[in-house]
Scaffold this motif. Structure first.
Motif, short mmCIF file in Angstrom:
data_model
loop_
_atom_site.label_atom_id
_atom_site.label_comp_id
_atom_site.label_asym_id
_atom_site.label_seq_id
_atom_site.Cartn_x
_atom_site.Cartn_y
_atom_site.Cartn_z
N ARG A 73 -7.74 45.74 -6.34
CA ARG A 73 -8.10 44.38 -5.95
C ARG A 73 -9.56 44.26 -5.50
NH1 ARG A 73 -2.63 44.34 -4.04
NH2 ARG A 73 -1.43 42.67 -5.02
N VAL A 74 -10.45 44.94 -6.16
CA VAL A 74 -11.87 44.81 -5.84
C VAL A 74 -12.68 44.68 -7.12
CG1 VAL A 74 -11.83 45.99 -3.62
CG2 VAL A 74 -12.18 47.31 -5.71
N GLN B 185 -10.17 34.85 -0.23
CA GLN B 185 -10.18 35.59 1.04
C GLN B 185 -11.07 34.91 2.07
OE1 GLN B 185 -10.46 37.00 -1.94
NE2 GLN B 185 -9.44 38.98 -2.04
N PHE C 284 -9.13 39.33 4.77
CA PHE C 284 -9.48 40.55 4.04
C PHE C 284 -8.54 41.71 4.31
CE2 PHE C 284 -13.36 38.09 3.90
CZ PHE C 284 -13.84 38.34 2.63
N GLN D 2 -8.34 44.27 1.66
CA GLN D 2 -9.54 45.08 1.45
C GLN D 2 -9.82 45.86 2.73
OE1 GLN D 2 -11.42 41.79 -1.60
NE2 GLN D 2 -12.84 42.84 -0.25
N THR E 147 -8.71 53.56 0.64
CA THR E 147 -8.22 52.18 0.67
C THR E 147 -6.71 52.17 0.84
OG1 THR E 147 -8.05 52.11 -1.75
CG2 THR E 147 -10.11 51.34 -0.76
N PHE F 267 -17.06 46.24 -3.05
CA PHE F 267 -16.87 47.59 -3.57
C PHE F 267 -17.99 47.81 -4.58
CE2 PHE F 267 -15.31 50.59 -6.69
CZ PHE F 267 -14.62 51.54 -5.95
N ILE G 201 -18.05 51.25 -0.16
CA ILE G 201 -17.69 49.93 0.34
C ILE G 201 -18.86 49.42 1.16
CG2 ILE G 201 -15.18 50.15 0.26
CD1 ILE G 201 -15.18 51.05 3.15
#
Length: 692
Positions: free
Chosen positions: A349-350, A466, A592, A595, A606, A633, A641
């Motif tokens: 999910r990045v 987000q 977030f 993340q 992660t 990312f 990150i």
């Protein structure tokens, strides 16, 4: 449909006399074969090389054919990039003898230069038109929509094609024009055909281009930036008159190359003043302000002496110069063969930016920039064998982009079956379910896939889901004023300035503004100190932060604040007390929580996806905390990150209980840490994320 003769002396859009120059343009325009073609078709595909005038001339032609202002309608021309929407709108307003922001305007995120009731030609990003479709699915304000640069296949343009294909069936009065810079348009013709056997009409605008000699490298150098600088200087020393366009990947590369080229040019001048002319180097990338972008249209510097070598202009650009901006006078192109591309990984999910080889289509576009005014040359810093290994086309955005915002927009528009939506290319099978799951965890969609009350508000905000979630729930933590500032700062180009020759000073200035609890709080601190210093540019200069980015953040903040008032999102400040940082970090965790990374050894991992990552060197965290959330990312030498803030694990269990269902996780350090945290909590609280 109303038409107008082009031989009048008064401009029908403001009743003022035409300039002599524009009267000539109008006389020529009525002779164009496309004139008759446009009156006969509701939907049409137009192909024209970059620089053929399709972006500037077709919208004007439509306005004269359609006279949209007489019926209170607007002609929209979408662009994939905001730089193009803004610069082309200015150019067309000047060409039509009209006022930018009145009859001709533009609309990009956080910047609207239009006047309701007056603007009839609007250049806009494709994302802005998609946002308008959420509140007006029939796009009833528009008489014509032109989807320009459709070959770039951005995510928003692809979705708009699906929506507009349906709208034209409901609105026979709406004209749709799809323009492309490549001849690979059969897919567009098939997609917009009336049935499986018919094709949408195609019109080809012949470009006025000259032959371009393509010269490949004999072998590729490992450092393409050094090779690019060396090639530019060799052209300057050995080739005839004409400006140079160099393609690199990003702002830092562009700025460093400009410095290297100017240093090299000065050395050449010292060695043999009579052998080379004066040289100016101009950067071009999306985050430059409009005034700086306009410099690419300046003429080259004049000769130092009569009869001496001509001056030369070097434009060092990212890939935006492939299609969005046409710079006349370019005779030589230096193509690095790479670009920075954003690729979304639905598993973790990045979205990550990485430098990747361009496609053959992009290489052709770049080479074509050298043949606009006279025969030119394209120096490719890669071998012919490497070129043959390039993909034919860049993959469309829908196959490599994050669909979260798009899915939220489609649901808001009223799309019930996302799988059966008429995509020109269907997204990868796992991306739609992932996007739906993400929006469900955020509380924007319920378990049936319908918008929640929270989701309706989130969809109205021009933010990633987000960020929208964090902003909407921030009043519950008493810090919506602070989250508003942080969200605005995250919505503009990088605020930090780090000149190559002043990196030590810049790093010291940044350290003095850094809040050890996290980069989000540091951005808040920068903005607040700038405001307390009366928004003075000398404060920005002394602290190595971008005045332009701060001004853009203020503009974004004003627009978001007006939306908060409109949707009854309470504006409340956490003040200056000791709880400020905790409240802000907890509100950010509401948006977030997917993340998040857990410290394991010298690196982080992660949560749920077990991706090993490292905190980017630019981050300002003090002691490396056990748990962090991250905004970006970045995949460079290793996975980093960036924009990172420390969080407490109990917030994850409270605000994202459905996502952090740790009893069903595989055993690991993160699970054991969260279980210890849960056992220490007096009660289990339910959060915002799953209930909406």
């Amino acid at each position: 449909m109303q038409t107008r003769r082009f031989d009048g002396t008064l401009n029908p859009f403001n009743n003022q006399p035409y300039s002599k120059q524009y009267r000539g343009i109008l006389r020529n325009r009525k002779e164009l074969p496309i004139y008759a073609h446009m009156t006969a078709n509701q939907i049409m595909i137009v192909v024209g090389e970059t620089g053929s005038g399709k972006t500037t001339q077709i919208p004007q032609l439509v306005c004269h054919l359609d006279v949209p202002h007489s019926r209170g309608k607007i002609v929209a021309c979408t662009q994939p990039r905001r730089i193009a929407a803004m610069s082309v709108a200015k150019r067309v307003a000047d060409e039509m003898d009209l006022t930018l922001g009145k009859e001709v305007g533009y609309s990009v995120r956080f910047d609207d230069m239009t006047e309701p009731g007056t603007t009839f030609l609007k250049y806009m990003t494709d994302g802005m038109l998609l946002r308008e479709a959420m509140s007006d699915p029939d796009l009833s304000r528009y008489s014509t929509v032109i989807l320009d640069e459709a070959h770039e296949r951005t995510l928003a343009t692809d979705i708009l094609m699906g929506l507009l294909k349906d709208v034209t069936k409901r609105r026979p009065d709406l004209r749709l024009i799809i323009t492309s810079a490549t001849l690979d348009t059969h897919k567009f013709q098939q997609y917009f055909g009336t049935d499986e056997h018919s094709l949408a009409p195609l019109f080809v605008i012949q470009g006025r281009t000259h032959p371009v000699e393509v010269i490949h490298a004999q072998e590729q150098e490992p450092d393409y930036i050094t090779d690019a600088i060396r090639t530019v200087l060799r052209i300057h020393r050995m080739e005839g008159e004409g400006d140079i366009l160099l393609f690199l990947t990003g702002q830092e590369e562009v700025d460093n190359a400009c410095k290297g080229i100017m240093t090299g040019a000065q050395d050449l001048l010292k060695q043999n003043p009579s052998a080379v002319g004066p040289l100016v180097c101009i950067p071009l990338y999306a985050s430059l302000d409009a005034e700086q972008q306009e410099r690419v249209f300046d003429p080259p510097p004049p000769r130092r002496n009569p009869g001496g070598p001509a001056g030369r202009k070097v434009v060092v650009s990212t890939n935006i110069a492939e299609t969005s901006t046409t710079v006349d006078g370019i005779v030589y192109v230096v193509d690095s063969g790479v670009s920075k591309q954003s690729v979304y990984n639905p598993r973790i999910r990045v979205e990550s930016l990485s430098v990747s080889p361009i496609s053959k289509a992009s290489a052709k576009q770049r080479a074509g920039r050298a043949g606009r005014t006279k025969p030119g040359k394209c120096f490719r810093l890669y071998t012919e064998k490497e070129f043959k290994a390039f993909k034919d086309q860049d993959p469309p955005g829908i196959l490599r982009g994050n669909l979260d915002s798009t899915v939220l927009a489609l649901v808001k528009i009223g799309t019930r079956d996302l799988v059966q939506f008429d995509y020109i290319d269907s997204p990868a099978p796992e991306t739609l379910p992932r996007a739906l799951a993400t929006l469900n965890y955020l509380g924007a969609l319920d378990n049936e896939g319908d918008l929640t009350v929270l989701g309706i508000t989130m969809a109205e905000l021009p933010l990633d889901p987000q960020l929208a979630k964090a902003l909407v729930v921030s009043p519950e933590f008493g810090c919506s004023v602070e989250i508003l500032t942080i969200v605005s700062m995250l919505s503009v180009p990088n605020v930090w300035v780090r000149p190559t020759n002043q990196r030590l000073e810049a790093d010291r200035a940044r350290a003095s503004l850094t809040i050890p609890d996290g980069d989000h709080l540091t951005l808040l601190n920068v903005y607040d100190k700038w405001v307390r210093n009366s928004r003075r540019s000398n404060w920005s200069w002394n602290n190595y932060v971008s005045q332009r980015s701060l001004l853009e953040a203020e503009q974004a903040r004003c627009q978001l604040e007006s939306l908060m008032i409109r949707f009854d999102i309470e504006l409340v400040s956490a003040g200056k007390g000791p709880g400020l940082h905790k409240r802000v970090r907890e509100a950010l965790a509401c948006g977030f929580f997917m993340q998040v990374a857990h410290k394991e050894g010298r690196a982080y991992v992660t949560v749920k996806d077990n991706q090993k990552v490292f905190i980017h060197p630019s981050c300002g965290l003090g002691d490396k905390p056990e748990w962090v959330l991250f905004n970006e990312f970045v995949l460079t030498s290793r996975p980093f990150i960036r924009t990172v803030t420390a969080i407490d694990p109990e917030w994850l269990l409270g605000e994202a209980a459905s996502y952090y269902d740790i009893d069903n996780w595989k055993d690991g350090e993160a699970k054991r840490s969260l279980m210890r945290t849960r056992n220490q909590l007096p009660t289990q609280t339910s959060g915002h994320s799953s209930e909406g």
